[in-house]
Structure formats: C-alpha cells, structure tokens
Design a protein around this motif. Structure first.
Motif, PDB file in Angstrom:
ATOM      1  N   VAL C  23     -15.340 -12.127   1.764  1.00  0.00           N
ATOM      2  CA  VAL C  23     -15.520 -10.741   2.195  1.00  0.00           C
ATOM      3  C   VAL C  23     -17.051 -10.552   2.049  1.00  0.00           C
ATOM      4  CG1 VAL C  23     -14.978  -8.317   1.817  1.00  0.00           C
ATOM      5  CG2 VAL C  23     -13.262 -10.268   1.348  1.00  0.00           C
ATOM      6  N   LEU C  35     -12.764 -19.442   2.508  1.00  0.00           N
ATOM      7  CA  LEU C  35     -11.407 -18.975   2.919  1.00  0.00           C
ATOM      8  C   LEU C  35     -10.622 -20.181   2.427  1.00  0.00           C
ATOM      9  CD1 LEU C  35      -9.592 -16.935   3.880  1.00  0.00           C
ATOM     10  CD2 LEU C  35      -9.985 -17.765   6.157  1.00  0.00           C
ATOM     11  N   THR C  38      -9.735 -20.141  -1.209  1.00  0.00           N
ATOM     12  CA  THR C  38      -8.803 -19.005  -1.570  1.00  0.00           C
ATOM     13  C   THR C  38      -7.417 -19.422  -1.102  1.00  0.00           C
ATOM     14  OG1 THR C  38     -10.553 -17.379  -0.569  1.00  0.00           O
ATOM     15  CG2 THR C  38      -8.487 -16.587  -1.245  1.00  0.00           C
ATOM     16  N   LEU C  39      -7.251 -20.072   0.015  1.00  0.00           N
ATOM     17  CA  LEU C  39      -6.067 -20.419   0.403  1.00  0.00           C
ATOM     18  C   LEU C  39      -5.399 -21.545  -0.494  1.00  0.00           C
ATOM     19  CD1 LEU C  39      -7.084 -20.849   4.176  1.00  0.00           C
ATOM     20  CD2 LEU C  39      -5.455 -18.992   3.064  1.00  0.00           C
ATOM     21  N   VAL C  42      -4.198 -20.041  -3.570  1.00  0.00           N
ATOM     22  CA  VAL C  42      -2.929 -19.222  -3.298  1.00  0.00           C
ATOM     23  C   VAL C  42      -1.744 -20.341  -3.104  1.00  0.00           C
ATOM     24  CG1 VAL C  42      -1.570 -17.895  -1.774  1.00  0.00           C
ATOM     25  CG2 VAL C  42      -3.869 -17.250  -1.944  1.00  0.00           C
ATOM     26  N   TYR C  46       1.415 -20.522  -5.506  1.00  0.00           N
ATOM     27  CA  TYR C  46       2.744 -20.811  -5.310  1.00  0.00           C
ATOM     28  C   TYR C  46       3.535 -21.842  -5.987  1.00  0.00           C
ATOM     29  CZ  TYR C  46       2.272 -18.053  -0.937  1.00  0.00           C
ATOM     30  OH  TYR C  46       1.947 -17.184   0.069  1.00  0.00           O
ATOM     31  N   GLN C  58       1.642 -23.528   3.094  1.00  0.00           N
ATOM     32  CA  GLN C  58       0.480 -23.186   3.002  1.00  0.00           C
ATOM     33  C   GLN C  58      -0.665 -23.907   3.202  1.00  0.00           C
ATOM     34  OE1 GLN C  58      -0.312 -19.950   2.164  1.00  0.00           O
ATOM     35  NE2 GLN C  58      -2.305 -19.780   1.337  1.00  0.00           N
ATOM     36  N   TYR C  62      -2.117 -23.116   6.814  1.00  0.00           N
ATOM     37  CA  TYR C  62      -3.387 -22.389   6.818  1.00  0.00           C
ATOM     38  C   TYR C  62      -4.628 -23.110   6.833  1.00  0.00           C
ATOM     39  CZ  TYR C  62      -1.802 -17.536   6.070  1.00  0.00           C
ATOM     40  OH  TYR C  62      -1.345 -16.425   6.342  1.00  0.00           O
TER      41      TYR C  62
ATOM     42  N   GLY D  18      -9.175  -7.940   1.428  1.00  0.00           N
ATOM     43  CA  GLY D  18      -8.840  -8.191   2.869  1.00  0.00           C
ATOM     44  C   GLY D  18      -9.014  -6.713   3.662  1.00  0.00           C
ATOM     45  N   GLU D  36      -5.957 -12.298   7.216  1.00  0.00           N
ATOM     46  CA  GLU D  36      -5.577 -13.502   6.624  1.00  0.00           C
ATOM     47  C   GLU D  36      -5.392 -13.359   5.036  1.00  0.00           C
ATOM     48  OE1 GLU D  36      -4.158 -15.725   8.158  1.00  0.00           O
ATOM     49  OE2 GLU D  36      -5.111 -15.414  10.112  1.00  0.00           O
ATOM     50  N   LEU D  37      -6.267 -12.742   4.413  1.00  0.00           N
ATOM     51  CA  LEU D  37      -6.330 -12.460   3.032  1.00  0.00           C
ATOM     52  C   LEU D  37      -5.240 -11.463   2.782  1.00  0.00           C
ATOM     53  CD1 LEU D  37     -10.037 -11.912   1.851  1.00  0.00           C
ATOM     54  CD2 LEU D  37      -8.373 -13.951   1.464  1.00  0.00           C
ATOM     55  N   ASN D  40      -1.871 -13.284   3.096  1.00  0.00           N
ATOM     56  CA  ASN D  40      -1.705 -13.985   1.898  1.00  0.00           C
ATOM     57  C   ASN D  40      -1.036 -13.279   0.833  1.00  0.00           C
ATOM     58  OD1 ASN D  40      -2.167 -17.257   1.902  1.00  0.00           O
ATOM     59  ND2 ASN D  40      -3.750 -16.494   3.122  1.00  0.00           N
TER      60      ASN D  40
END
Lengths: 358, 586, 165, 102
Positions: C23, C35, C38-39, C42, C46, C58, C62, D18, D36-37, D40
C-alpha cells in the motif's frame, strides 16, 4: 516474551534438525541433479553432433583417452568457477530485484520438490493434493523470471522475461488439462493415489488412447515450461543474448541454472509418476517375466525405476534439443493455443466418455 | 480444417524423422567422431605446395629461425621488419684488434659480433620480408623448403610473453668483452666486469684460417653455390686437401641433383687452387696491437662530475701522445686531485692499461688502400666501367696499390681506351702517387663556377672545355686563363666582357691585383629604384658580373653603364640611379 | 508457545508487513513484489486453517496468474525508461483516518462479538468434500462462475485487442 | 493464537489496507492491488469462519474458491480496461478518465 524465545529454542531443538535435513536433502538433490545433468547434456549433445564432448577434466585419470567418462570433472570445475566468479550488479539495474529474483525462482523449484516423490517412501511430505501442489508451486518461478528481466533494466532481459512468462503461463494450461485427465480417471489429486490406481489397473499411458495423447501433450508442454530448445525463445542466444539471464553472474546465475535443471527433473519425475507408473517396476506391468524377477520392487528398487524413467525422459528432452530448431514466437503460441489446447480439451471430454463406457 | 490436420500429421512425421536422424548419429558416434583431441592427437602436417615450381616459394610461415653463426650483423632484416619485432645489437671489434668474429658458411668475413638477436614472435606478422634481404640467408621460416635446416614448429603457445621472444644470439659475455663490448655490457647490466679483458683475449683468439672461396664463387646459380660452399667449408675445416674437397663438392652437387657438365671446370679449379688464402692485409691487421683506449669507455662512469673530469684528463693525455697506461695514470691523478677517485672508476681505468697505440699504423693502412671513388672522375662511362672492373678484380686478388694501378692501365690499354688524362686519373687512385705530385693539385684552385656568368651557351661550353683540359694538364692558374682566352679567340668569340670574366677565375692573376673581396660592398638594392623591369634586370646582371669579377666600385658602375648603353637603355634617371651606387659608397 | 504458534506469528507478520508495503510503496514494481509475499502469507494462513486445496489454489491463481497479469499490466502501461515505476497517492490523511476508523470498528466487532464457536474442524480429505459440494449444493453458483469466467475471457480479449478503424 | 479472533484481526488489517490503497492511489493497477487485498481478506474470513464456526461441511472453502475465481475474472477485465485507458489517454491515472462526465 520469554515464552517466544523458549518456543524458538524448542523449535530448533525438536524440529530444526528435521526441517534442515529435508532442506539439505532437497538442495543436495538439486545440486547433484544439475551436476550430472549438465555432464549428461554435454555428452548427449556431443554424441549427437559426432563429437566427444568434455574429455579433459577427468577425475579417474582418463585424460585424453577416448573413453566415455573422460571429462567427468568438468561440471565440478564449472560449478567452482561459477561460485568463485565476481557477482556483478549493473549500475542502472534495480539491485533489490536483481538480488531477490534468483531466490524467488530457486525457492519456486525448491518448494516444488517438497511434493515430488522419489519412491513410495522417499519423499518430503505426503500431500493429499500432491499434483495440484506441484503444479501450483512450479508456477511461482514465473514471477521471479519477470522480476529478473525487469530488474536487469536491459531490453534483451525484458524481452526474454516477457516471452518466458507468456510461454510458461500459456503452456501451463495444456499441461494442467492433461494432468486433469489423469485426476478425473484416478479420482484423486494425491500422487500415491494415482500410482496405486496405476498399480491396480495399468500405467496411465497405456490406459486409453486419450491418455496416450495426453502424455505427449503434457511432455511437450513440460519441455516448453522449462524453456528448453525448441521452445527456448526466452533465451534465444541469436536474438536476446541470454534472455532474462543476461545480466546475472556468479552465484545468482548458478541459482538460475540449478532451478532450470531442477525444473527439468520435476517435469520428468511428474510425467513418470503420473503417466509411466511412478515407482512401479515395468516387470509387474508387463507380466511376461518370470516370478523370480518380481523381487525388483520395494523402496530402493522403486527409486531406481522412478529415476530410470525420469532419466530416460530427460534424455528425450536433450534429444529434442539437438533435433529441432527453435520455434518462432508466433509458432510457439500457435502450437500452444491452436494445437495442444484444443487437443487436450477434446481429450478431456473423450476420456470422460471413455470412463463412462468402460 | 483439413489443412490444420494435415499440418499436424506432417508435423508428427517430421518430428519422428528428425528424432530418428539424431538418434542414428547418437548410436554411430564412434564411427563418425571427427574431433581431434588436439593436445593429445595431431593432424599430420600437410605437404605444403601451393603450386610454385621453385621450392623456396612454397614457404610455410610458422616461425622465424636464425642461424646465428651466419649472421654478419648487417641489420637488414631488422630494417625490413614492418612491425619491428626483430631487435639486433652489434659490437664492432676495434680496428686492428685480434678478435676474429669468424666466417659465415658463405665465406664472408664477419665484422661484427652479435650479442643480441631477438625476435618477438608475438609481434611477428609472418610477412617473410626479413628473409629476402639477408645476404647470408641465415634468417628463414622453419619448415617447408627449410625443413632440412629446422623442422617445422607451429605450436608455441605459452602462458607468458617471454617464451615467445626468441633469443638467437649465442655470444657469451667473455666474447663480448673480447670484442671490445665492455661498455655494451655495462650499459646492459649496469655493472662493471671484474675481469681484465686482455686476459680473456689471449684465450679466445680464433685461429681458424680464412678459406679461399674464389673458385667456388664461380657457380652462377645461387642454390648451387650455397650447396657447394657448404660442402667446401665442411671439407676444408676437416683439413682435407684440395682434391678431396673438390670431389666432396662434386658429390654434394650430384646428391642434390644440381650438377651440370659445365661445372666440371669449376670443380677442377677448386682442386687446383689453394684452400686457404695467403696471409693478406687482414692477417697483418690481426697481428697489430690493439688500438688505444677509447674515450667511450668512460661513459660507464655514472657520476656526471667524475665523468667530466675524467674525460678532460683523457683528452689532455691523448693530445700529449701518451699510451693507455699513461692516460689512465693521468686520469687517476686528476680524479685524486678532485677527490673523486672511486673503486668504480679504478675498475674502468684498468681496461685502459692496454699497451700500444695503433692509430698511426691504422691511418697508413687506410691511406695505402686504393680508392675506387677516384675513378669516378673518368668522364666516359664505358671507360669508367672498365676501369672499375679491373680495380675490383685486382682488389679481390689482394694486389698492392701499385699493382692495381698497373692492372687497370693494362686493361685500359688492351681496350684501346688509354689516354694521357686517363692515365693521370688512374694513377691518382693510389695515394702514394698523388702524394708525389702534391703541389699542382693544391695550387690548382681555380673555380669553374665563375665561368657560369658567361651568358652565351656556346661560349660557356667552349670556355669550360678548355678549363677542364687545362685542369687535367695541371696547368697553373695563369696558364689556364691564357689557354681559355686563346681557345675563345680561335673560335672568334672573345669579347672584352668575356675576357674580364675569364680572368676572374684566376684569383692569383686577376683578383690579386684588385681590392680584396670584402671591400666590394656596393648595395644591389639601390638598383631597385629603376622602374623599368627590363632595365633593372640588365643593370642587376651587369652588377652581379662585376661583383663576381671583383671589380672596384667605379669599374662596376662603368660596366653597368656600358651594358645599358649597348642596349640603348641608358636614360638619365637610370644613370643617376646607377651613379648613386657610388655616392653612398663615399 | 508451540511451534505452530511461532510459525503462525511469522506468517501473519509477513502477510501484514508486506501488505503495508504494497500500500505504501511508491514503486509499483515493489508493490507487486510485496503483493507476492502477501499472497504467499495468506496461502500460509489457509494452510493453518486446514484448507490445503484453497492454499494451493491461492498460489496457483493469484501468484501464477493474477500477480503475473498485474506485473504485465505495470510493464505495459508505462513508458519504460528506467526500472522504477512511480505513482502518486492523493488524499492520504482523510483516507488514513477513514481507514483507521473502519479498522477500529471491525476490530471492536471481531473482539467483542460472541462468535458461534463449535468444534474445530479438522477435515482430512478436503478435496473430496469440496468436489461434492460444488457439484451438489453449489452447482448453480459454480456454473454461474464458469459463465462469468467465460464472459471475462471473451470481454477482456475484446477489450484489449487492437481496434480496427 | 490459533483462534478465530486473530484471523479476523489479520483479515481486518488486510481489508483496511486494501481500502486505503483504493482510496489514495490514483494508478489503476495500484487500485487493483488494493482490491486484491480486500478480496483476500474476505476469502480468509470465509475459511476462518468455516474452521472455527462449527461447520460440518466446507462451505467456506467453496465460497473462497468462488472468490478466487471472481478475483481472477475481475483482474483480467480490469487490466483490459486499464490497458485500453492507457492506449487512449497515455496514462493509467484513473482521475484522467473523466471524459464521460457531463
């Protein structure tokens, strides 16, 4: 917060050795694979071109002889050279990306090995979603390739990385669809489940004509995903110097090299697990050999058979390399989207019908 | 649609076909492998024949080699080299020294010692240009037609540059010192040899006699001659007698397939002529003591001040006619006075204590040698050629100067070309004979250039002819002038102006009576005031003529006026201008 | 603290910190790299939730798809002259305040609400259950999603092709 | 640590970040990253509730799959639009795309 450090110590003492052992095992496999495969590749290419290949850096004293094993120390010497080379970061490049991207690619290949079996007992982790995991993790490398090309701040690198990314993403689709065919038939994503299914029935490649076609589609897509000739436009020497690897040197380049040969091994292992019966012995498959030969089974023999199949597939990849000329970008995309993809889709439908009928 | 499928089918077909092809090669590898494992296996060297009939043109350019025993240090190859990769240094042994540089296989007496002959093969571009100028054929490319001299060598890769710089010179330090190259060594190493050169000399003096190559030189073909000389030298050095040597030469020629019937007579010549030359002037030179100390030896002194003092003392001592030991004593004394005497200098001075000073004898030997250049004053080309030929023949025969003159005269008489003038010229080649009649030569210092101021070509030619005739007759200046005047008068060309000019050539007769030249200080620039170009030119010409004739100012003005009047150009203005020459003078 | 808690803390920290980087970074490429982490984080969460299939999906979709698309988008929409691609943020303070208020609200709700907590689920074979559900209870949404995907495929192809005329 | 609240807080942080990105960023692709954030965080919530909410089946996982599929579709369409925007305006700043205003 003392609990935190206590936990850290616990982690290191209880699981640390296990985790690092697994990591070392994977790294060892990758390194040995690269060493052997490079030597193998050089010899195969030399023989196919009526040469002899590396003959000088021998460790068995075969210097200058006309023996096959001459120059067996060549890759070792090359590895030493790569590790001691100067690590060059171009002035105008994005240095953070240049440093990060080889590790992303390497980690992609590294993590993929977690799900790749070497025999029924010799594997890091036994997933329920084994094949899906492998497919997912092998797509991580693309990001690294793009970042490497972008970070180099070099037009050849950028072209190479964009080509590579486009190629890998495109060929993932027919490869995934071909494996989906096997998953539909076997009814499981687990690698053990698929091999057990093959033990019960027969090798997938001989299961149905569609599976036979699917094997070739998967294999061709796999060759394309590893960026090998005839699909090596991302690093086409005559156009792009060395593609996205142009600006990399020394150890970071060695990481690319390791992951590339690791990807070759992964593709071959996956193809042999999914289509060629994995660690099952071909004796059991063909049922024409005497009973006494059936002892060639078990963990070690399973590893032998699996690696043998994989090595044969790797040899075929090299064989492709020295047979076919490089494809153009449009030909590459034509092959993927207009030949392999329709065929794999038709295959998928046809195999479903086949399963319903038989 | 059908095209799509047929494309796929043909693709599959070519796919399998291609794979089959490569697999065939993979299987057949042992039969097909064409790679040479180079350092361990090598191709046989191919026969190099690019189609020339003459074998020496089919040269393989792989490396340069030098037969250093044959090198005479002429530096021709060094000069020929376009990339300067050949570096030669030579030392000329002092005249009259007893150091013999040896003889080449072609029989040439070497006059230089070659302490350095290096070829940098990293720079060599294999142009072969250094090979051709070599008079002794001692530098050549190895292999090919030269493979008998040196076998081919084409792999000289090295990790450093130094192994690729080939040093061919074999002269040892002792030899260099013996040849008088002590300062060369000092320069090279920056140290002083601790050995006395004289001691070395006696041990190293070459005693090999000179071979008589005259008979062998009669071979016209180059190759044949070289072959014959080789055989001859080998035989002669082995101490065989003339007849054996002759047969050896013959067999060598036959072996090489070079023997022709007409060579029979030459071989006979070899058999009949002596193998060694009689002790000629060269041996006499050898017997002479070493030359006096050289001032250059002092250059190796590093301190400038010391060097200066030493040189000064050296020159003073030499002028005083002292010998080597005396000079060195003087220098020592001078340096001790200056408080500069060091061990270094003493070591250098040791080399001075060579007794004897052969400068005088050297001069005489030089003077006694007949000078071929004197023959250049013969005008007729034919005659000059003849004279020179017989001169060379006599020289080769090592005749004495008087014999040479007699020889030339005899030849000229036979050719029916001998005139009195010629005889004089020929006799003049011998310094002794010239010395006998020194007076006319020194007195005859008339300047023929003065005749150039005669404007008429014809007249000038006549005057010059008679001048030359008079000169040749070694007439006195006065006689010459009268001779010329008589000749001109006979030709009816004598004018008063001419007479002045002619007379001007003899300073004794004409100029002696007049003011010295330095007094002729009239300014020609004053004539520039004359506006008319024509008149100015005439006036200036007349002025110059007068100047040449060393006339007095009044005479000059009169002459100019006379010239102008003759051409009807004497206007008042001009006359005043001309007169102004005189005015300023006063 | 057990080992799993330690790893959880690590993954959560990785996710959140790299999300902050996404961000607040002014270099778009660095945002994209963040990102990626981040993905991945996440996906790790999971895995902690015993959703292995979702984690693999994911990563596959992603990382292997959307992230690559985004990076392609960054590269295609800039006049490339150097390797850094900058961008600007506008009303930072206002947006920050609004975001913070929303965060406080959500956090307050999450912390104070008495969620219905049953037995913690530890399904061993997620794939079979998910497959069953998709083709039974969720068949209609599944087909709808496939239609949406098809429409998106065709629509984006139409949008991004070269306009003729 | 491994309880519902911690996952909810993590997903709340992701959501807020986000949201902040969508509000502040003017570059279309950066906005896409923010979206996307948010997606998610929603997906994470679904899976977390599925695990800790005493569910017998995997509804949360299925929703998560749908979200991922929709995110893919959304990303593709959004990028197509952004690339078109770039082709027309030579910029990906969403503020520049204002020609449809009255």
């Amino acid at each position: 917060m003392s609990g935190f450090w206590q936990a850290t110590m616990d982690l290191i003492t209880s699981y640390g050795s296990l985790i690092s052992l697994a990591g070392l095992a994977i790294f060892g496999v990758m390194a040995v694979n690269a060493l052997v495969a490079v030597y193998f590749e050089r010899k195969v290419s030399a023989f196919m071109q009526d040469r002899l290949g590396p003959m000088e850096v021998g460790i068995f004293g075969f210097k200058g002889g006309r023996k096959f094993w001459g120059g067996i120390g060549q890759t070792l010497a090359d590895a030493l050279k790569l590790l001691t080379k100067e690590d060059v970061l171009p002035d105008k490049s994005d240095k953070a990306l240049m440093i990060l991207s080889p590790f992303i690619i390497f980690v992609g290949a590294f993590v993929t090995f977690v799900g790749v079996p070497f025999s029924s007992y010799l594997l890091i982790s036994r997933f329920d979603i084994g094949i899906f995991f492998i497919l997912a993790m092998s797509s991580v490398g693309v990001v690294g390739i793009i970042l490497a090309g972008w970070g180099s701040n070099n037009k050849w690198s950028l072209y190479g990385s964009l080509r590579s990314a486009a190629q890998i993403i495109s060929y993932e689709i027919p490869a995934g669809l071909s494996i989906l065919l096997v998953v539909i038939t076997a009814g499981t994503l687990s690698i053990h489940g698929i091999v057990e299914w093959q033990a019960e029935h027969r090798w997938f490649i001989f299961h149905s004509p569609f599976a036979f076609i699917a094997f070739f589609i998967y294999f061709i897509s796999g060759v394309a995903e590893t960026n090998r000739t005839p699909f090596d436009i991302p690093e086409a020497e005559s156009e792009l110097v060395a593609g996205w690897m142009t600006e990399f040197s020394g150890f970071r380049w060695a990481l690319f090299f390791l992951s590339e040969y690791a990807n070759m091994l992964i593709i071959s292992l996956l193809a042999s697990v999914v289509f060629l019966g994995g660690w099952l012995s071909p004796m059991a498959m063909f049922d024409i050999f005497p009973e006494s030969w059936m002892i060639m089974d078990g963990a070690l023999w399973g590893m032998f058979w699996l690696l043998l199949k994989a090595i044969i597939l790797i040899f075929v990849m090299m064989w492709f390399r020295w047979t076919f000329p490089r494809l153009r970008v449009d030909q590459l995309m034509y092959l993927c989207w207009k030949v392999l993809l329709p065929f794999s889709l038709v295959n998928l439908v046809a195999v479903s019908i086949w399963e319903l009928l038989f | 649609m059908s095209e799509y499928f047929s494309n796929i089918v043909s693709g599959l077909k070519s796919f399998t076909k291609g794979l089959q092809l490569t697999m065939q090669h993979f299987n057949n590898r042992k039969k097909l492998v064409a790679t040479l494992q180079y350092p361990h296996e090598k191709w046989p060297i191919p026969e190099r024949n690019i189609g020339f009939e003459l074998e020496e043109y089919n040269v393989i350019r792989s490396r340069l080699e030098v037969d250093i025993e044959d090198c005479i240090g002429c530096l021709k190859c060094e000069r020929a080299c376009p990339v300067d990769c050949i570096k030669i240094e030579t030392i000329k042994p002092p005249k009259g020294g007893d150091f013999d540089c040896g003889v080449t296989t072609n029989g040439t007496q070497k006059k230089m010692l070659v302490p350095r002959f290096s070829i940098d093969m990293t720079e060599c571009m294999f142009c072969n240009l250094c090979v051709f100028p070599c008079p002794e054929e001692c530098i050549y490319m190895v292999g090919g037609p030269n493979s008998s001299k040196h076998e081919i060598e084409y792999e000289f890769a090295a990790r450093e540059r130094s192994p690729l710089i080939f040093e061919f010179a074999v002269a040892t330090e002792k030899e260099i010192i013996a040849a008088g190259g002590i300062d060369y060594l000092n320069k090279k190493k920056g140290i002083v040899p601790d050995e006395k050169p004289k001691e070395v000399k006696s041990t190293l003096k070459k005693t090999e006699p000179k071979l008589n190559f005259e008979a062998v030189n009669a071979f016209t073909d180059r190759m044949t001659r070289a072959l014959a000389k080789k055989a001859f030298t080998a035989g002669a050095r082995a101490g065989s007698d003339a007849a054996t040597v002759a047969t050896q030469v013959k067999s060598a020629l036959v072996d090489a397939d070079k023997f022709l019937p007409e060579y029979e007579s030459i071989i006979e010549n070899i058999a009949s002529s002596p193998l060694m030359t009689s002790a000629g002037p060269t041996t006499e030179l050898k017997a002479k003591p070493a030359s006096g100390p050289d001032i250059k030896l002092l250059n190796s002194i590093t301190d400038k001040m010391v060097r200066g003092t030493a040189k000064k003392a050296f020159m003073a001592a030499k002028r005083a006619g002292k010998d080597g030991a005396g000079i060195s004593d003087d220098i020592k004394k001078a340096l001790t006075d200056a408080g500069k005497l060091t061990d270094e200098v003493i070591a250098i001075l040791k080399s001075f204590s060579v007794p004897g000073n052969s400068e005088v004898s050297n001069e005489s030997s030089v003077a006694s040698a007949p000078d071929i250049k004197k023959l250049n004053s013969i005008e007729d080309k034919m005659v000059r050629g003849l004279a020179k030929k017989s001169f060379m023949a006599a020289k080769r025969a090592k005749s004495s100067a008087a014999d040479t003159v007699a020889h030339i005269l005899k030849d000229l008489k036979e050719a029916d070309k001998l005139t009195a003038d010629l005889e004089d010229i020929v006799k003049s080649i011998v310094p002794d004979t010239v010395d006998a009649t020194p007076a006319p030569k020194t007195e005859f210092n008339l300047d023929i250039k003065k005749l150039n101021s005669i404007e008429d070509k014809m007249v000038r030619g006549l005057a010059k002819k008679s001048f030359m005739a008079a000169k040749r007759a070694k007439n006195s200046a006065a006689d010459t002038v009268t001779n010329i005047l008589n000749d001109l008068k006979e030709a009816d060309k004598l004018t008063p102006d001419l007479e002045i000019i002619v007379k001007s050539i003899a300073p004794d007769t004409v100029a002696a009576t007049q003011a010295p030249k330095t007094e002729f200080n009239l300014d020609i620039k004053k004539l520039n005031l004359i506006e008319d170009k024509m008149i100015r030119g005439m006036a200036k010409k007349a002025f110059m003529a007068a100047k040449r004739a060393a006339s007095t100012p009044e005479e000059t003005v009169a002459q100019i006026e006379a010239v102008l009047k003759e051409n009807d150009k004497l206007i008042d203005e001009v006359q005043t201008t001309v007169k102004s020459l005189l005015e300023n003078e006063s | 603290m057990s080992m799993s808690e330690l790893v959880f803390i690590f993954i959560a920290a990785l996710t959140i910190s790299s999300a902050f980087w996404v961000v607040f970074s002014n270099n778009l490429i660095y945002s994209a790299v963040a990102l990626l982490f981040t993905l991945f984080g996440v996906a790790g969460l999971y895995v902690f939730l015993f959703a292995d299939f979702i984690a693999a999906t994911q990563v596959m979709v992603y990382v292997g798809g959307i992230l690559v698309l985004i990076i392609f988008g960054v590269m295609l929409t800039n006049q490339i002259s150097e390797s850094t691609v900058t961008q600007t943020n506008r009303p930072r303070l206002l947006a920050g305040v609004i975001a913070f208020i929303i965060f406080l609200m959500v956090a307050y709700i999450s912390l104070t609400t008495q969620w219905h907590e049953g037995t913690v689920q530890t399904a061993e074979k997620t794939t079979t259950v998910i497959g069953d559900m998709i083709l039974n209870e969720y068949l209609l949404p599944f087909e709808a999603v496939s239609l949406v995907l098809l429409a998106a495929l065709l629509g984006s192809a139409l949008l991004s092709r070269k306009q003729h005329g | 640590m491994d309880n519902l609240t911690s996952y909810l807080i993590i997903s709340a942080i992701l959501f807020v970040l986000g949201l902040y990105a969508v509000m502040t960023r003017r570059n279309g692709i950066a906005i896409l990253m923010g979206i996307e954030l948010i997606l998610n965080s929603a997906s994470l919530n679904f899976v977390a509730f599925n695990r800790f909410g005493g569910m017998t089946k995997l509804d949360g996982h299925v929703f998560s799959i749908f979200i991922i599929c929709l995110a893919a579709a959304e990303a593709v369409v959004a990028l197509a639009i952004i690339i078109n925007l770039f082709k027309n305006l030579e910029s990906v700043n969403v503020d520049h795309a204002s020609s449809m205003k009255g």
